[in-house]
Each structure stands twice: as structure tokens, then as C-alpha cells.
Design an enzyme around this catalytic site. Structure first.
Site, PDB file in Angstrom:
ATOM      1  N   ASP A 151       0.407   5.413   1.168  1.00  0.00           N
ATOM      2  CA  ASP A 151      -0.475   6.232   1.994  1.00  0.00           C
ATOM      3  C   ASP A 151      -1.078   7.378   1.180  1.00  0.00           C
ATOM      4  O   ASP A 151      -0.680   7.642   0.044  1.00  0.00           O
ATOM      5  CB  ASP A 151       0.305   6.795   3.177  1.00  0.00           C
ATOM      6  CG  ASP A 151       0.748   5.705   4.139  1.00  0.00           C
ATOM      7  OD1 ASP A 151      -0.043   4.777   4.381  1.00  0.00           O
ATOM      8  OD2 ASP A 151       1.880   5.789   4.652  1.00  0.00           O
ATOM      9  N   ARG A 202       9.415   7.459   5.162  1.00  0.00           N
ATOM     10  CA  ARG A 202       9.160   8.849   5.566  1.00  0.00           C
ATOM     11  C   ARG A 202       9.873   9.176   6.876  1.00  0.00           C
ATOM     12  O   ARG A 202      10.372  10.297   7.056  1.00  0.00           O
ATOM     13  CB  ARG A 202       7.660   9.088   5.680  1.00  0.00           C
ATOM     14  CG  ARG A 202       6.954   9.131   4.323  1.00  0.00           C
ATOM     15  CD  ARG A 202       5.439   9.121   4.491  1.00  0.00           C
ATOM     16  NE  ARG A 202       4.975  10.253   5.261  1.00  0.00           N
ATOM     17  CZ  ARG A 202       3.725  10.363   5.731  1.00  0.00           C
ATOM     18  NH1 ARG A 202       2.847   9.394   5.514  1.00  0.00           N
ATOM     19  NH2 ARG A 202       3.373  11.429   6.421  1.00  0.00           N
ATOM     20  N   ARG A 258       0.833  -1.202   0.000  1.00  0.00           N
ATOM     21  CA  ARG A 258       0.000   0.000   0.000  1.00  0.00           C
ATOM     22  C   ARG A 258       0.869   1.253   0.000  1.00  0.00           C
ATOM     23  O   ARG A 258       2.001   1.240   0.492  1.00  0.00           O
ATOM     24  CB  ARG A 258      -0.908   0.003   1.234  1.00  0.00           C
ATOM     25  CG  ARG A 258      -0.169   0.224   2.543  1.00  0.00           C
ATOM     26  CD  ARG A 258      -1.103   0.202   3.739  1.00  0.00           C
ATOM     27  NE  ARG A 258      -1.661  -1.107   3.964  1.00  0.00           N
ATOM     28  CZ  ARG A 258      -2.505  -1.376   4.968  1.00  0.00           C
ATOM     29  NH1 ARG A 258      -2.863  -0.436   5.815  1.00  0.00           N
ATOM     30  NH2 ARG A 258      -2.986  -2.593   5.128  1.00  0.00           N
TER      31      ARG A 258
END
Length: 259
Positions: free
Chosen positions: A61, A206, A59
Site C-alpha cells: 500500500d 497492519r 501489492r
């Protein structure tokens, strides 16, 4: 009377998709949210007349982009890749583009067969440029790229990245990942960070990116970062870079099955 039973052939296809994540709540299908997966599955449902599930390499975000996300789906339709591409792109929003579709072996899985991934993170000091707002992180301070490169060495290799991931990850999921490349490249008005490894935990890229940005501002030392990594404590890193600077660039598989 013939009691023969016929079975439709089922083919597995891999697709490479590029998308601008600016107006989406991420890849994964969600209730009451606009997602990439929902649009892709909607397009496939129109082609098949029934629901078709897609499985991605992982996935992304909300607000995160992809240049080379990979997903697979199963279909009874025997269609050439270029025709899948044309048909799906005609049904998808223009900020979601299918780059290629391949027929693959049925045992190949977009997520579990992946052997490595590459993510790039971009941060700019051109903070008043509205055209970069959705596509780069922004930092007003001048970053010490040489020191960021030195600090990046801490993360190279196989480590437990518990300190640099979401607190919501299933505790049974392995936290050990192997980063094979972490380059930091200075461009005219932005910095590009390239992360390659055998896999990444949620928020990991991140959090690593913002930690290195803080080092570039001399708010963290290489020793501080080493201690954070060794702590294996999800509470020690409070840094997480803005999502719009992150791009899933490439997913690699063994045997050259997907280009």
C-alpha cells in the site's frame, strides 16, 4: 521460397527490488498516481522500446516500504543479472533500487509460486523525532512487550483471518492463512514485530500489529483478541497501524530458485 517461421526466445526474469515507499501511492500501477510498478515498467519500456508488464509477489500500500519485494517479467533480451541491475538502476529513481535479477524457469511466477513472506512492523515511542516520521509507527505510551508476546500466540498457526483484513477483498478469496512466526522484539527506542506466513490478506499485518499494540497498552486482553479471531467478522477489528511502519522484508520460493 522458405516458409520457415522464426520465433524469438523469451526469457523469464525474477528481480528483487528495495524501495522507500514514502512518496509513492503503493506498488500497483494506478491512474493519476505515482507508483513503484509504474516506474519499474517505465524503465523496462525504455530498454525494450515497447511496454513490458511486471508481476509482483503482491501489492504494497501507499507509504509502505520493501526490503525484498520480488517481481517477474518476460523479455527477449539475453542479459546477465548484474547488467539488468545496472541498467534498470540507471533509469529508476534513487529510492527504488534493484538488488538482483535472475533468469528463472518460465513456469515460475512471482506471486503464485511464493511459499512464504516476511513482513516487519516498527513502532517507536520517540514520537518527536522527525527523522522517523516516514519509517515507523509512533506510540507515546509505554508498551508491555511481554504481554504483546503472549497475545501474539493467538495468531500462530492456521486460522481464518476474516476479522483482520480489508472489507474490499473479493469474497471468493480464501481467508485462511498460516502464520508460522510472530516475534515481538524490544529495542532501545522502538519495537519490531516480525510476521512470517504462507501469505497475508490486504491490511492483515497492519491490523494484527495495531491489535497487538492495543494489547501492549492493556486496552485489549488476550481473551478479547481470541474472540475477535473466532468471530470471523470483518467489522470486529477497528484497528490498523500506520502504513509507514510496515516493510515487506522477504519472499521465499521452493527449491532455492530465488535468493
Amino acid at each position: 521460397m522458405c516458409n520457415c517461421v522464426t520465433h524469438d526466445l523469451i526469457y523469464r526474469y525474477f528481480a528483487i527490488v528495495r524501495y522507500d515507499g514514502s512518496r509513492y501511492a503503493g506498488w500497483q500501477r494506478q491512474n493519476n498516481a505515482d507508483t513503484i510498478q509504474a516506474h519499474v515498467e517505465g524503465a523496462l519500456q525504455k530498454m525494450h522500446g515497447q511496454p513490458v508488464e511486471v508481476v509482483a509477489s503482491g501489492r504494497t500500500d501507499g507509504l509502505v516500504h520493501a526490503k525484498g519485494q520480488v517481481f517477474h517479467f518476460d523479455s527477449s533480451k539475453d542479459i546477465e543479472g548484474k547488467n539488468w541491475q545496472k541498467a534498470l538502476n540507471s533509469l529508476l529513481p534513487t529510492d527504488i533500487r534493484i538488488l538482483n535479477v535472475y533468469r528463472v524457469d518460465k513456469d515460475l511466477h512471482a506471486r503464485f509460486s511464493a511459499v512464504s513472506k516476511r513482513y516487519d512492523y516498527y513502532v517507536t515511542n520517540d514520537i518527536h523525532n522527525p527523522f522517523l516520521e516516514c519509517y515507523m509507527g509512533k506510540e507515546s505510551m509505554t508498551l508491555d512487550v511481554a504481554y504483546m508476546q503472549e497475545c501474539a500466540k493467538v495468531f500462530i498457526g492456521s486460522h481464518d483471518f476474516t476479522s483482520f483484513c480489508s472489507a474490499k477483498i473479493d469474497p471468493r478469496k480464501p481467508r485462511v492463512k498460516n502464520i508460522t512466526r510472530l516475534d515481538i522484539i524490544a529495542h532501545q527506542n522502538h519495537i519490531q514485530m516480525i510476521f512470517e506466513g504462507n501469505g497475508f490478506l490486504r491490511y492483515m499485518v497492519r491490523m494484527l500489529a495495531q491489535t497487538l499494540i492495543e494489547a501492549g497498552k492493556h486496552r485489549l486482553s488476550k481473551e478479547d483478541i481470541q474472540k475477535m479471531l473466532e468471530a470471523k467478522d470483518k467489522h470486529v477489528c477497528r484497528y490498523k497501524a500506520a502504513p509507514q511502519g510496515l516493510y515487506l522484508v522477504e519472499v521465499r520460493y521452493d527449491d532455492g530458485k530465488v535468493d
